[in-house]
Design a protein around this motif. Structure first.
Motif, PDB file in Angstrom:
ATOM      1  N   GLU A   1       0.743  -1.131   0.053  1.00 31.14           N
ATOM      2  CA  GLU A   1      -0.062  -0.023   0.033  1.00 31.14           C
ATOM      3  C   GLU A   1       0.775   1.379   0.193  1.00 31.14           C
ATOM      4  O   GLU A   1       0.463   2.480  -0.358  1.00 31.14           O
ATOM      5  CB  GLU A   1      -0.957  -0.180   1.035  1.00 31.14           C
ATOM      6  N   LEU A   2       2.131   1.324   0.782  1.00 32.30           N
ATOM      7  CA  LEU A   2       2.679   2.444   0.861  1.00 32.30           C
ATOM      8  C   LEU A   2       4.080   2.352  -0.233  1.00 32.30           C
ATOM      9  O   LEU A   2       4.908   3.309  -0.350  1.00 32.30           O
ATOM     10  CB  LEU A   2       3.109   2.639   2.188  1.00 32.30           C
ATOM     11  N   GLY A   3       4.417   1.200  -0.872  1.00 33.60           N
ATOM     12  CA  GLY A   3       5.540   0.858  -1.714  1.00 33.60           C
ATOM     13  C   GLY A   3       6.821   1.031  -0.903  1.00 33.60           C
ATOM     14  O   GLY A   3       7.795   1.303  -1.537  1.00 33.60           O
ATOM     15  N   LEU A   4       6.707   0.833   0.311  1.00 36.03           N
ATOM     16  CA  LEU A   4       8.013   0.816   1.236  1.00 36.03           C
ATOM     17  C   LEU A   4       8.412  -0.496   1.472  1.00 36.03           C
ATOM     18  O   LEU A   4       7.674  -1.354   2.307  1.00 36.03           O
ATOM     19  CB  LEU A   4       7.739   1.733   2.360  1.00 36.03           C
ATOM     20  N   ASN A   5       9.660  -1.026   1.246  1.00 36.25           N
ATOM     21  CA  ASN A   5      10.496  -2.021   1.908  1.00 36.25           C
ATOM     22  C   ASN A   5      11.110  -2.085   3.246  1.00 36.25           C
ATOM     23  O   ASN A   5      11.584  -1.037   3.301  1.00 36.25           O
ATOM     24  CB  ASN A   5      10.940  -2.607   0.702  1.00 36.25           C
ATOM     25  N   ILE A   6      10.495  -2.655   4.213  1.00 32.31           N
ATOM     26  CA  ILE A   6      11.135  -2.650   5.481  1.00 32.31           C
ATOM     27  C   ILE A   6      12.054  -3.720   5.817  1.00 32.31           C
ATOM     28  O   ILE A   6      11.705  -4.957   5.471  1.00 32.31           O
ATOM     29  CB  ILE A   6      10.030  -2.544   6.491  1.00 32.31           C
ATOM     30  N   LYS A   7      13.385  -3.338   6.168  1.00 33.09           N
ATOM     31  CA  LYS A   7      14.371  -4.349   6.359  1.00 33.09           C
ATOM     32  C   LYS A   7      14.266  -4.686   7.916  1.00 33.09           C
ATOM     33  O   LYS A   7      14.460  -3.910   8.834  1.00 33.09           O
ATOM     34  CB  LYS A   7      15.725  -3.966   6.014  1.00 33.09           C
ATOM     35  N   VAL A   8      14.062  -5.749   8.145  1.00 30.83           N
ATOM     36  CA  VAL A   8      13.958  -6.449   9.826  1.00 30.83           C
ATOM     37  C   VAL A   8      15.449  -6.609  10.152  1.00 30.83           C
ATOM     38  O   VAL A   8      16.235  -7.682   9.431  1.00 30.83           O
ATOM     39  CB  VAL A   8      12.844  -7.254   9.991  1.00 30.83           C
ATOM     40  N   ILE A   9      15.931  -6.044  10.815  1.00 30.90           N
ATOM     41  CA  ILE A   9      17.414  -6.295  11.232  1.00 30.90           C
ATOM     42  C   ILE A   9      17.549  -7.065  12.586  1.00 30.90           C
ATOM     43  O   ILE A   9      16.663  -6.861  13.410  1.00 30.90           O
ATOM     44  CB  ILE A   9      18.258  -5.102  11.517  1.00 30.90           C
ATOM     45  N   ASP A  10      18.415  -8.055  12.790  1.00 30.55           N
ATOM     46  CA  ASP A  10      18.555  -8.666  13.969  1.00 30.55           C
ATOM     47  C   ASP A  10      19.253  -8.025  15.096  1.00 30.55           C
ATOM     48  O   ASP A  10      19.818  -6.770  14.785  1.00 30.55           O
ATOM     49  CB  ASP A  10      19.342 -10.060  13.880  1.00 30.55           C
ATOM     50  N   GLY A  11      19.435  -8.593  16.355  1.00 30.47           N
ATOM     51  CA  GLY A  11      19.933  -7.686  17.372  1.00 30.47           C
ATOM     52  C   GLY A  11      21.156  -7.097  17.311  1.00 30.47           C
ATOM     53  O   GLY A  11      21.576  -6.141  17.717  1.00 30.47           O
ATOM     54  N   LYS A  12      22.200  -8.149  16.658  1.00 26.76           N
ATOM     55  CA  LYS A  12      23.623  -7.861  16.622  1.00 26.76           C
ATOM     56  C   LYS A  12      23.661  -6.663  15.439  1.00 26.76           C
ATOM     57  O   LYS A  12      24.603  -5.977  15.689  1.00 26.76           O
ATOM     58  CB  LYS A  12      24.357  -9.106  15.936  1.00 26.76           C
ATOM     59  N   LYS A  13      23.187  -6.749  14.388  1.00 26.65           N
ATOM     60  CA  LYS A  13      23.097  -5.705  13.506  1.00 26.65           C
ATOM     61  C   LYS A  13      22.715  -4.331  13.810  1.00 26.65           C
ATOM     62  O   LYS A  13      22.880  -3.314  13.696  1.00 26.65           O
ATOM     63  CB  LYS A  13      22.162  -5.997  12.339  1.00 26.65           C
ATOM     64  N   GLU A  14      21.331  -4.227  14.919  1.00 25.18           N
ATOM     65  CA  GLU A  14      21.251  -3.006  15.613  1.00 25.18           C
ATOM     66  C   GLU A  14      21.891  -2.620  16.385  1.00 25.18           C
ATOM     67  O   GLU A  14      22.266  -1.204  16.608  1.00 25.18           O
ATOM     68  CB  GLU A  14      19.770  -3.530  16.403  1.00 25.18           C
ATOM     69  N   ALA A  15      22.923  -3.639  17.249  1.00 24.85           N
ATOM     70  CA  ALA A  15      23.757  -2.878  18.071  1.00 24.85           C
ATOM     71  C   ALA A  15      25.122  -2.418  17.227  1.00 24.85           C
ATOM     72  O   ALA A  15      25.658  -1.446  17.523  1.00 24.85           O
ATOM     73  CB  ALA A  15      24.614  -4.040  18.997  1.00 24.85           C
ATOM     74  N   TYR A  16      25.253  -2.829  16.081  1.00 33.32           N
ATOM     75  CA  TYR A  16      26.340  -2.734  15.071  1.00 33.32           C
ATOM     76  C   TYR A  16      26.157  -1.161  14.462  1.00 33.32           C
ATOM     77  O   TYR A  16      26.908  -0.350  14.667  1.00 33.32           O
ATOM     78  CB  TYR A  16      26.598  -3.461  13.985  1.00 33.32           C
ATOM     79  N   TYR A  17      24.838  -0.887  14.208  1.00 29.37           N
ATOM     80  CA  TYR A  17      24.589   0.455  13.711  1.00 29.37           C
ATOM     81  C   TYR A  17      24.689   1.422  14.891  1.00 29.37           C
ATOM     82  O   TYR A  17      25.220   2.545  14.570  1.00 29.37           O
ATOM     83  CB  TYR A  17      22.983   0.423  13.090  1.00 29.37           C
ATOM     84  N   GLY A  18      24.320   0.996  16.103  1.00 30.11           N
ATOM     85  CA  GLY A  18      24.626   2.070  17.144  1.00 30.11           C
ATOM     86  C   GLY A  18      26.086   2.093  17.248  1.00 30.11           C
ATOM     87  O   GLY A  18      26.371   3.433  17.771  1.00 30.11           O
ATOM     88  N   GLY A  19      26.781   1.235  17.394  1.00 27.72           N
ATOM     89  CA  GLY A  19      28.232   1.367  17.337  1.00 27.72           C
ATOM     90  C   GLY A  19      28.936   2.128  16.150  1.00 27.72           C
ATOM     91  O   GLY A  19      30.035   2.878  16.609  1.00 27.72           O
ATOM     92  N   ILE A  20      28.340   2.097  15.037  1.00 29.18           N
ATOM     93  CA  ILE A  20      29.059   2.676  14.002  1.00 29.18           C
ATOM     94  C   ILE A  20      28.854   4.257  14.254  1.00 29.18           C
ATOM     95  O   ILE A  20      29.548   5.034  13.738  1.00 29.18           O
ATOM     96  CB  ILE A  20      28.395   2.308  12.649  1.00 29.18           C
ATOM     97  N   ALA A  21      27.491   4.526  14.673  1.00 33.63           N
ATOM     98  CA  ALA A  21      27.372   5.946  14.848  1.00 33.63           C
ATOM     99  C   ALA A  21      27.992   6.609  16.131  1.00 33.63           C
ATOM    100  O   ALA A  21      28.505   7.529  16.007  1.00 33.63           O
ATOM    101  CB  ALA A  21      25.788   6.033  15.169  1.00 33.63           C
ATOM    102  N   ALA A  22      28.159   5.667  17.064  1.00 33.30           N
ATOM    103  CA  ALA A  22      29.004   6.263  18.307  1.00 33.30           C
ATOM    104  C   ALA A  22      30.331   6.605  18.014  1.00 33.30           C
ATOM    105  O   ALA A  22      31.127   7.545  18.483  1.00 33.30           O
ATOM    106  CB  ALA A  22      28.822   5.211  19.328  1.00 33.30           C
TER     107      ALA A  22
END
Length: 490
Positions: free
Chosen positions: A102-123
């Motif tokens: 309906e919105l044409g948006l693909n959502i990428k579901v990330i696992d917990g380690k990937k979520e931690a990784y993204y926070g780490g890259i930002a920090a």
């Protein structure tokens, strides 16, 4: 990479969006930030992890609005990630498919380690510290990333989020059960094989809300959360006041905003338990998290996911946005370093002040773009809030004050009173004020003159290739520290 990029992060409690504009190869600027408390995981942990219809509808409606904002801002690229609630929910495909169809948006579901990784890259790219562990408390989980020497050593995700524990423990007033659950999960962090750093970089809304209360309690002069640092031991009592608050009125008097009343006690309890169990001494608050990490993972994919050495994204971004002449900026920077080095024997300042003097010299003219008159004051106000990333609060305050007192009389103690807890001794600020004033005076006709500096006793000799009348006239007017004399030769 697209000039304007949208990043959407669907968390268990909040959905957040940032729209970022790329201004040069590695520099970018935030042009929109939007948050919606959709609580997509509401009711799911007591229903087998399944997402409920009302929260899914709230999330869908918010996504529709987010996409409208993104389109209006002419964003050419959208990256949407989802974390704990959607990765845990057996029925998550219902929501994912509806959004895609309906919105044409693909959502990428990330696992917990990937979520931690993204926070780490930002920090590691946007927070000024060498060795730390990130702690990102969300609604469904808490992520940890161990950072050392600008590298991520380990990523861990634990099921100890505020919404999850509320439904399992806090709503039943089972704080003992909640603590035992947290301690049991934390054993994975303690047994991970990496030494626990004494510093935590705190990510997420709960930790930012807690930091805001601590800032208020300590009469902190700078109203900036990103980079705010505090001692754990000295502020434990504030955590206890929040956890033990009997009602929302007490939370309000402590400085907690209304939209955090429902999670701040639980989140603070989780965070305090983590800090105590890991024996953390200091917390640095991060305004950047998963969203910025996703963006940087894309922006820096060809440079090992880290900014180049000696590159500061905030400085580069301000130079880009205010279209400061690169040739002039480079000259002021080089000349600042030369003046600092020539006077080293007299001022005896640590090398960090050389770096700050160079930055102040490069950025001093941004106030002209706001209003030529009162330029220094304009720049002062802008720098306090514009040097967002990879800066200690004390550093941005020093840079702002150095610019404010350029080409003026040396600052007096009363001039520094409002920010004295973040500033060095008066004589340091007077030296920085004089050195930037001398730098700006030497190049006031913007001809980038060649100058050699030689210190003899308390006399600084300046050797020019040719005489510049404006310079000689103005140098004589400069107030100097410690009876320093400045002589010009051509």
């Amino acid at each position: 990479m697209a000039k304007i990029t949208t990043i959407i992060d669907i968390g268990s409690n909040s959905m957040r969006m940032v729209v970022l504009e790329k201004t040069s190869r590695f520099a970018f600027n935030l042009i929109n930030e939007t948050r919606s408390r959709v609580k997509i995981s509401e009711g799911c942990y007591e229903n087998g992890g399944n997402l409920q219809e009302a929260p899914m509808q709230r999330a869908f409606n918010s996504l529709e609005s987010f996409l409208n904002i993104s389109k209006a801002l002419k964003s050419r690229k959208i990256i949407c990630v989802a974390t704990s609630a959607l990765r845990d929910a057996p029925n998550s495909n219902l929501f994912l498919n509806r959004v895609r169809n309906e919105l044409g948006l693909n959502i990428k579901v990330i696992d917990g380690k990937k979520e931690a990784y993204y926070g780490g890259i930002a920090a590691l790219n946007l927070v000024y510290s060498d060795r730390f562990v990130t702690v990102d408390i969300g609604g469904g989980s808490t992520e940890f990333a161990f950072i050392k020497d600008k590298k991520i050593e380990k990523c861990i995700s634990l099921d100890i989020g505020t919404v999850r524990l509320s439904e399992l423990f806090f709503n039943k007033n089972d704080y003992v059960g909640a603590k035992n659950h947290i301690l049991e999960k934390l054993q994975e962090v303690l047994d991970c094989g990496h030494e626990i750093p004494q510093t935590v970089v705190g990510i997420g809304g709960t930790i930012r809300a807690l930091s805001k209360v601590i800032m208020i309690k300590n009469n902190y002069p700078l109203d900036i959360l990103h980079g705010y640092s505090y001692s754990v031991d000295l502020n434990k009592y504030i955590c206890d006041e929040i956890i033990n608050a009997k009602d929302c009125e007490i939370l309000k008097t402590l400085g907690v905003k209304k939209d955090r009343f429902d999670t701040i006690k639980e989140g603070t309890f989780i965070f305090k338990t983590i800090l105590e169990e890991l024996q953390i001494k200091r917390v640095i608050t991060s305004g950047a998290g998963v969203r910025e990490g996703v963006y940087l993972n894309d922006l820096l994919r060809n440079s090992n996911y880290i900014f180049p050495v000696n590159f500061n994204v905030s400085v580069r971004n301000l130079l880009d946005r205010f279209q400061i002449d690169e040739r002039q900026s480079a000259y002021f920077g080089r000349n600042a370093g030369a003046i600092f080095d020539a006077l080293q024997e007299l001022h005896n300042l640590p090398p960090k002040y050389r770096v700050l003097l160079i930055i102040a010299s490069k950025l001093h003219s941004i106030g002209n773009a706001l209003n030529f008159y009162k330029s220094n004051d304009n720049t002062f106000d802008f720098i306090l809030h514009g040097l967002n990333y990879d800066f200690l609060h004390s550093s941005r305050v020093v840079v702002a004050h150095t610019i404010k007192f350029s080409k003026k009389a040396l600052p007096k103690r009363k001039d520094l009173k409002d920010y004295e807890q973040l500033l060095p001794e008066l004589d340091v600020m007077q030296w920085l004020s004089f050195m930037i004033s001398l730098n700006l005076t030497i190049n006031q006709d913007l001809s980038n003159p060649k100058v050699e500096y030689k210190l003899v006793g308390n006399e600084l000799n300046l050797f020019f290739e040719k005489e510049i009348f404006m310079v000689k006239n103005e140098v004589d007017k400069l107030e100097t520290p410690k009876d320093l004399k400045v002589c010009i030769y051509s």
